[in-house]
Structures are given as C-alpha cells and as structure tokens.
Design an enzyme around this catalytic site. Structure first.
Site, PDB file in Angstrom:
ATOM      1  N   ASP A 108       0.863  -1.177   0.000  1.00 32.30           N
ATOM      2  CA  ASP A 108       0.000   0.000   0.000  1.00 32.30           C
ATOM      3  C   ASP A 108       0.903   1.232   0.000  1.00 32.30           C
ATOM      4  O   ASP A 108       1.906   1.273   0.714  1.00 32.30           O
ATOM      5  CB  ASP A 108      -0.872  -0.011   1.261  1.00 32.30           C
ATOM      6  CG  ASP A 108      -2.284   0.441   0.987  1.00 32.30           C
ATOM      7  OD1 ASP A 108      -2.444   1.578   0.498  1.00 32.30           O
ATOM      8  OD2 ASP A 108      -3.235  -0.311   1.264  1.00 32.30           O
ATOM      9  N   ASP A 216      -3.090   4.656  -2.392  1.00 33.37           N
ATOM     10  CA  ASP A 216      -4.184   5.204  -1.597  1.00 33.37           C
ATOM     11  C   ASP A 216      -4.606   6.595  -2.096  1.00 33.37           C
ATOM     12  O   ASP A 216      -3.755   7.478  -2.234  1.00 33.37           O
ATOM     13  CB  ASP A 216      -3.699   5.297  -0.146  1.00 33.37           C
ATOM     14  CG  ASP A 216      -4.796   5.573   0.841  1.00 33.37           C
ATOM     15  OD1 ASP A 216      -5.660   4.700   1.030  1.00 33.37           O
ATOM     16  OD2 ASP A 216      -4.792   6.676   1.430  1.00 33.37           O
ATOM     17  N   GLU A 278      -6.175   3.890  -6.145  1.00 37.79           N
ATOM     18  CA  GLU A 278      -7.484   4.022  -5.501  1.00 37.79           C
ATOM     19  C   GLU A 278      -7.983   5.434  -5.750  1.00 37.79           C
ATOM     20  O   GLU A 278      -7.300   6.400  -5.412  1.00 37.79           O
ATOM     21  CB  GLU A 278      -7.382   3.761  -3.994  1.00 37.79           C
ATOM     22  CG  GLU A 278      -8.743   3.668  -3.345  1.00 37.79           C
ATOM     23  CD  GLU A 278      -8.847   4.285  -1.958  1.00 37.79           C
ATOM     24  OE1 GLU A 278      -9.792   3.946  -1.238  1.00 37.79           O
ATOM     25  OE2 GLU A 278      -8.003   5.129  -1.595  1.00 37.79           O
ATOM     26  N   HIS A 351     -11.230  -3.101   3.055  1.00 36.64           N
ATOM     27  CA  HIS A 351     -11.259  -2.739   4.469  1.00 36.64           C
ATOM     28  C   HIS A 351     -12.101  -1.497   4.751  1.00 36.64           C
ATOM     29  O   HIS A 351     -12.239  -1.098   5.906  1.00 36.64           O
ATOM     30  CB  HIS A 351      -9.825  -2.522   4.948  1.00 36.64           C
ATOM     31  CG  HIS A 351      -9.163  -1.392   4.226  1.00 36.64           C
ATOM     32  ND1 HIS A 351      -8.892  -1.426   2.870  1.00 36.64           N
ATOM     33  CD2 HIS A 351      -8.762  -0.175   4.647  1.00 36.64           C
ATOM     34  CE1 HIS A 351      -8.351  -0.285   2.510  1.00 36.64           C
ATOM     35  NE2 HIS A 351      -8.255   0.493   3.572  1.00 36.64           N
ATOM     36  N   ASP A 352     -12.634  -0.873   3.720  1.00 33.37           N
ATOM     37  CA  ASP A 352     -13.480   0.324   3.896  1.00 33.37           C
ATOM     38  C   ASP A 352     -14.966   0.049   3.640  1.00 33.37           C
ATOM     39  O   ASP A 352     -15.791   0.945   3.840  1.00 33.37           O
ATOM     40  CB  ASP A 352     -13.055   1.430   2.917  1.00 33.37           C
ATOM     41  CG  ASP A 352     -11.653   1.963   3.180  1.00 33.37           C
ATOM     42  OD1 ASP A 352     -11.187   1.882   4.327  1.00 33.37           O
ATOM     43  OD2 ASP A 352     -11.032   2.466   2.215  1.00 33.37           O
TER      44      ASP A 352
HETATM   45  O1  ISL Z   1     -14.240   4.659   3.442  1.00 33.85           O
HETATM   46  C1  ISL Z   1     -14.421   5.809   3.137  1.00 33.85           C
HETATM   47  C2  ISL Z   1     -15.293   6.647   3.885  1.00 33.85           C
HETATM   48  O2  ISL Z   1     -16.606   6.412   3.434  1.00 33.85           O
HETATM   49  C3  ISL Z   1     -13.776   6.393   2.008  1.00 33.85           C
HETATM   50  O3  ISL Z   1     -14.079   7.701   1.829  1.00 33.85           O
HETATM   51  C4  ISL Z   1     -12.299   6.251   2.218  1.00 33.85           C
HETATM   52  O4  ISL Z   1     -11.880   7.133   3.190  1.00 33.85           O
HETATM   53  C5  ISL Z   1     -11.648   6.518   0.908  1.00 33.85           C
HETATM   54  O5  ISL Z   1     -12.020   5.424   0.147  1.00 33.85           O
HETATM   55  C6  ISL Z   1     -10.167   6.559   1.028  1.00 33.85           C
HETATM   56  O6  ISL Z   1      -9.699   5.383   1.581  1.00 33.85           O
HETATM   57  C7  ISL Z   1      -8.347   5.222   1.773  1.00 33.85           C
HETATM   58  O7  ISL Z   1      -7.723   6.340   2.366  1.00 33.85           O
HETATM   59  C8  ISL Z   1      -8.077   6.638   3.709  1.00 33.85           C
HETATM   60  C9  ISL Z   1      -8.099   5.409   4.620  1.00 33.85           C
HETATM   61  O8  ISL Z   1      -8.753   5.718   5.810  1.00 33.85           O
HETATM   62  C10 ISL Z   1      -8.780   4.242   3.957  1.00 33.85           C
HETATM   63  O9  ISL Z   1      -8.727   3.114   4.790  1.00 33.85           O
HETATM   64  C11 ISL Z   1      -8.106   4.024   2.649  1.00 33.85           C
HETATM   65  O10 ISL Z   1      -8.549   2.886   1.979  1.00 33.85           O
HETATM   66  C12 ISL Z   1      -7.060   7.621   4.210  1.00 33.85           C
HETATM   67  O11 ISL Z   1      -5.778   7.114   4.007  1.00 33.85           O
END
Ligand code: ISL
Length: 579
Positions: A108, A216, A278, A351-352
């Site tokens: 990541d 990310d 992402e 994971h989100d």
């Molecule tokens: O899960 C979300 C909230 O609804 C998304 O907005 C998420 O924050 C977004 O997909 C970005 O995600 C990534 O960056 C974030 C981190 O918290 C997430 O786990 C990651 O996948 C900040 O680094």
C-alpha cells in the site's frame, strides 16, 4: 449494448488481465504473538490458505511505522515496519515466501498524506521558515478573521472523517490541510522535492523486491487549495461543511504527476509489476486516461461508482436498498467505457466497505448461495478481481449491537459529530454503523472454531462478530462452500481467455432481479445468469442456444445444462454456460 471488439490478443495481454488479487488487512488477518493484533508472521503462517485459493497477488494494507490513528493509513516512517506488525526482516521473509509460491506482493502506498508524527511534518510545523514548511498545505486564517475563530478556516471544506479539513497549529497561528484525520496532514505535491522524496521511497521498495503498489487516494494528490466548496443539501461530509471535492478530485496536475511517477519509478523495470490507483470520485472519462497503456500512468484504478449506489440522502450512513438496474447501468457503462482502452478493477469488499454478503446478499438463510451468486456476477466481468480477506469464506458484517464495540476512526468521529449536532439518535447511529461501518470488514478472520476464531490467543483488538459460525476450516472441508466457489472462479479466469479478455455484452438491462450478460472471444461465448434475490425466477436471456449449452460453473450442485428458451433459477442461483 454493442461494444467495440477487444483488440488485445490473449497472448500479448499483460499478466494481470488473468490474475486475481487478494487483500490482506494485517491487523485482522492472523496474530502470531498473542497481542490481539494480526502481524506479518501471522500472514506467513497462513500462506497455504492463499495457495489453496489460487490467487496470484497479495495486496498488503499498510504495515509501516504509524501512530495508528487510522490503522496505519497515517505513516510516520515509510521505510520501517511498525513493531506491532513485526520487522523489515519479517516483510522480506514474506516477500520471499510469496515469490517461492509463485505469488507477488503489492504494498500500500499512502502518499496523499503522512502522519503528523512523520519527521517531515514535525519539521514543517516547527516554524514558518522551516525548509519543509512548503511540503504541506499551510494557510493563514481567512482574511479579516482571527486564527481559531469559528469559520476562520482557510476554506470551508469538510474532512472525510467529519469536522473541518483544516487544523489550527497554535504555535504558528496557521492552519494545515488534512482531508482525512487531523493526524493525517496532506502533502503538497506542487513541491517537486515532495514528489522526488516519494519516488525515491518507492524505488527503495521495488529494489527490495516488492512487486508494485496499491496507491491510496492517489487521485487526490493534485489540488487547487483556494475555493470554498458549495454547501450541499444532503451532507457529503457530516456537518456544516462545504464540498471541497471538485478542488481536489483529479485536480489540475494529476495526470502529469502520475506520468512523472511512472517515468521516475517504473520505467525500465520488469513488467511483473502491478499498479492500481485508488480513486474516489474518479469519472469513467478520467479512468480511461489513467489506464490507457499508451499514457503510462497506472495499470488500473479502483472506482467508487457501484459502492455509492446504496448511499441515501444523508450519505453513506443512511443507506438505501440497491436497485439492481442501477448496478447494471453502472457496471455496464464501465465495461463498455474501458473495452477498447484501459482496464477495470473488480471489487465488492475491502477494508473500507461492508461485507458484500450482508450488504447486497443474504447473510442468513441464503448465505452460501448469495455469496457465491454475487461472486460469480463480479468475477465474470472483464477486469482484475480483488478478493478481500474473509470474502472468500462468505464472512458477514460485524453485527455489533453497541456503539462501544466500534473502533474505526470514521465511525467514531461520525458518532461524535452527529451527537454534537443532535442530527441522529443513538438508535439511528447504531443502524447506520451496523450497515456501513468500515469495522464490518475489519473483524478478525475466522479460521476455526476455537476461541476468537483462531485469530489470536489474546484479546482481539476488534471483536469477532457475536454469534459467528463461518470458519475457514469448515469452508475448506466442504466442496460446495463459498471458498471452493471462489477457488473455481480464480481457476476459471486462469484457464479461460474468454473470462480474462472476452467482450462484455449486458442482457436484460431493465430486469430488477436477474443479472445476465455474455462474454465472447474468438467465436467462443459464455453466458452468465445470476438470480440476485431469494425468490425463484424465470427469465429468457434472449440469446440463441443451439441444442444444449454446457454448464461451466454453477452454485447449486445440480445446476443443469442450458436449453433454448427461459431459464428457471432457484433462490440466488448463478450459472455460467458455454454457448
Ligand atoms: O471509506 C471511506 C469513507 O466512506 C472512504 O471515503 C475512504 O476514506 C476513501 O475510500 C479513502 O480510503 C483510503 O484512504 C483513507 C483510509 O482511511 C482508507 O482506509 C483508505 O482505503 C485515508 O488514508
């Protein structure tokens, strides 16, 4: 819907067109030392599980040094492993073990922001004259206002985790930008030194043997940090904040930055590497540019359209039922839009996101059937599928019944903010989190029926769902399980170029219950029909069947070959036939 025929021949297509990626969220995968948190040695102990599933790539969520404000997405040292997860040597051992098994390791890459405890930020915050001041986004209070006065933030943007996107630094009287938590200050990518530092770190990891990066929120790194955002009717972020996303989503220099990153980091390296960006809020038009191989930016992107289809008027924590025709319209558009140029990533879970079997399937009576039906639907599309740990077992949402069971910063801040605003009752908050909290996907992987599902000998950092029954042990022992269905889907993609590369044609776009499409390559066609619901259905997919079409894969033991005319489907029945 007619599509442009695929031009890439099976033989010269990149390896990742027929690969399946498996995501490990290390904190919840396997604990090896009894501290209740998963770790690298834990992953090493479980590699047989990945080999049995047949996946090609492991994407590892962050294991870097971190204060863990956002479970490692807040990094304080990009070139160190956090002791919670192990050591750099453990990571090298994992890389080697994966390579020995013919798998690759994708790390990541979290470079939209660092931790506020990263030495870069510590130095940046130390003084307005610091040589690293410009590595982050520092701004004075709004003109005519005192720092700290309500509304004095430089823009009205809300952060993704509730509250304003700006934090006042008392010592210097200036604000810094954080699109996520206040412990995740945004890096200023306009500064070429920042970009060079990031590229150098990436080269260091590749030289060490890793096989690529999942990047990310990489489409947020180019920003126009000036305008206020419009105040939406519905709340994009909780509270009275403006929507800054037009100013930071695929900002003015994003394609330039990613092309530069490619030149500086990836050019000339072996093509075993994989890059996936992402990209929340990415449009299809931009995704075509990002993934056009001729432009050399990234191999593929994670887009968010389908996982937003059930967000209600109050946002993600106010979900509504999915309309199947919306999913068809969305997936159909992306399949068509990336048919001639570019490449899709395919995912339900990460994971989100909540667990797909609980979100759009049935995690009670038809758990097995609905998990396998939804898996078939997704994996037979054109693109690279991503499987999130536990998805292959049909693991369910957390089913927590108390707010104090949650740990995720997004959920906790949402509750805090809603309580402060009086915008929701605790009962409503609980319902929203039960459906949509990121913790739904973060409960420990359920390996066996021992205490804490075999995840840890200690106390897990997040509870195993109350009443859990699913285990990897049982799934692997049962040939009809969700696990073996996923294994067959992976195998099918490896073996059949039609699955990897065939053209996609959507059928029955207006049907609210049955999802159907064909994939075709070189005169060979697969028909996919999935009953997305617990009622029996009968549909005529409207494609010619001469004689009998052989079953390639079904999710009932006795799914039959296909004859011309209507197909009768049992609850959540899914079939793939060769026409
Ligand atoms: O899960 C979300 C909230 O609804 C998304 O907005 C998420 O924050 C977004 O997909 C970005 O995600 C990534 O960056 C974030 C981190 O918290 C997430 O786990 C990651 O996948 C900040 O680094």
């Amino acid at each position: 819907m007619t599509l442009t025929p695929t031009t890439s021949a099976p033989d010269d297509a990149p390896w990742w067109t027929r690969a399946v990626v498996y995501q490990v969220y290390p904190r919840s995968f396997q604990d090896s030392d009894g501290d209740g948190v998963g770790d690298l040695r834990g992953i090493l102990q479980r590699l047989d599980h990945l080999s049995a599933l047949g996946v090609d790539v492991l994407w590892l969520s962050p294991v870097y040094a971190s204060p863990m404000d956002d479970n490692g997405y807040d990094i304080s040292d990009y070139q160190a492993v956090d002791p919670l997860f192990g050591t750099l040597e453990d990571l090298d051992a994992l890389t080697a073990a994966l390579h020995e098994r013919g798998m690759r390791l994708v790390m990541d890459l979290v470079v939209n922001h660092t931790s506020d405890e990263h030495p870069w930020f510590v130095e940046s915050r130390s003084s307005p004259d610091s040589p690293k001041r410009d590595w982050y986004w520092w701004r004075p209070a709004r003109r005519g206002m005192r720092p700290g006065q309500p509304g004095a933030e430089p823009t009205n943007w809300g952060s993704f985790f509730s509250g304003p996107a700006w934090e006042l630094d008392e010592a210097t009287g200036e604000y810094y930008l954080h699109l996520f938590s206040r412990k995740q200050p945004d890096l200023n990518w306009e500064n070429p030194q920042v970009r060079e530092a990031v590229y150098a770190m990436m080269r260091w990891w590749l030289d060490r043997g890793v096989d690529g990066f999942r990047m990310d929120v990489i489409n947020l790194v180019s920003k126009d940090v000036a305008p206020d955002g419009s105040l939406p009717d519905g709340m994009v972020h909780d509270g009275p904040y403006g929507d800054g996303s037009p100013a930071y989503t695929c900002g003015p220099r994003i394609h330039e930055f990613l092309a530069e990153m490619h030149r500086e980091v990836f050019a000339g390296r072996p093509d075993r590497l994989l890059t996936v960006g992402e990209m929340p809020g990415v449009t299809l038009e931009d995704a075509r540019l990002f993934t056009d191989p001729a432009r050399r930016e990234v191999d593929m992107v994670f887009q968010f359209e389908h996982v937003g289809l059930d967000h209600g008027p109050g946002g993600k924590f106010d979900p509504r039922p999915l309309r199947l025709t919306d999913l068809k319209a969305s997936f159909g558009r992306w399949q068509a839009g990336l048919a001639d140029v570019g490449w899709n990533s395919l995912y339900w879970d990460n994971h989100d996101q909540p667990r797909i079997v609980s979100r759009w399937g049935d995690d009670g009576r038809y758990r097995r059937e609905s998990a396998t039906a939804l898996a078939t639907l997704l994996h037979l599309h054109r693109g690279t599928p991503y499987v999130y740990q536990g998805e292959e077992l049909g693991m369910t949402n957390a089913h927590f019944t108390r707010l104090d069971q949650y740990r995720d910063i997004e959920s906790l801040r949402h509750v805090e903010q809603a309580r402060a605003l009086g915008s929701a009752t605790d009962e409503q908050l609980l319902a929203g989190l039960a459906a949509m909290s990121r913790d739904n996907a973060r409960t420990p992987v359920q390996w066996d029926s021992s205490a804490h599902a075999g995840f840890t000998t200690g106390t897990p950092w997040l509870e195993v769902p109350p009443g859990w029954t699913v285990t990897a042990e049982a799934e692997r022992a049962d040939p009809a399980s969700v696990f073996h269905h996923y294994r067959r889907l992976v195998e099918l993609r490896h073996d059949d170029p039609v699955v990897a590369l065939g053209d996609f044609t959507m059928l029955l776009p207006d049907d609210e219950h049955v999802y159907a499409f064909t994939r075709s390559l070189g005169g060979r066609t697969l028909l996919v029909v999935v009953n997305v619901g617990g009622e029996p259905r009968e549909v005529d997919p409207g494609v010619p069947v001469a004689g009998e079409a052989a079953l390639v894969l079904g999710n009932y033991a006795d799914t039959a070959p296909l004859a011309a005319g209507p197909v009768a489907l049992r609850p959540w029945e899914a079939g793939v036939w060769r026409l």
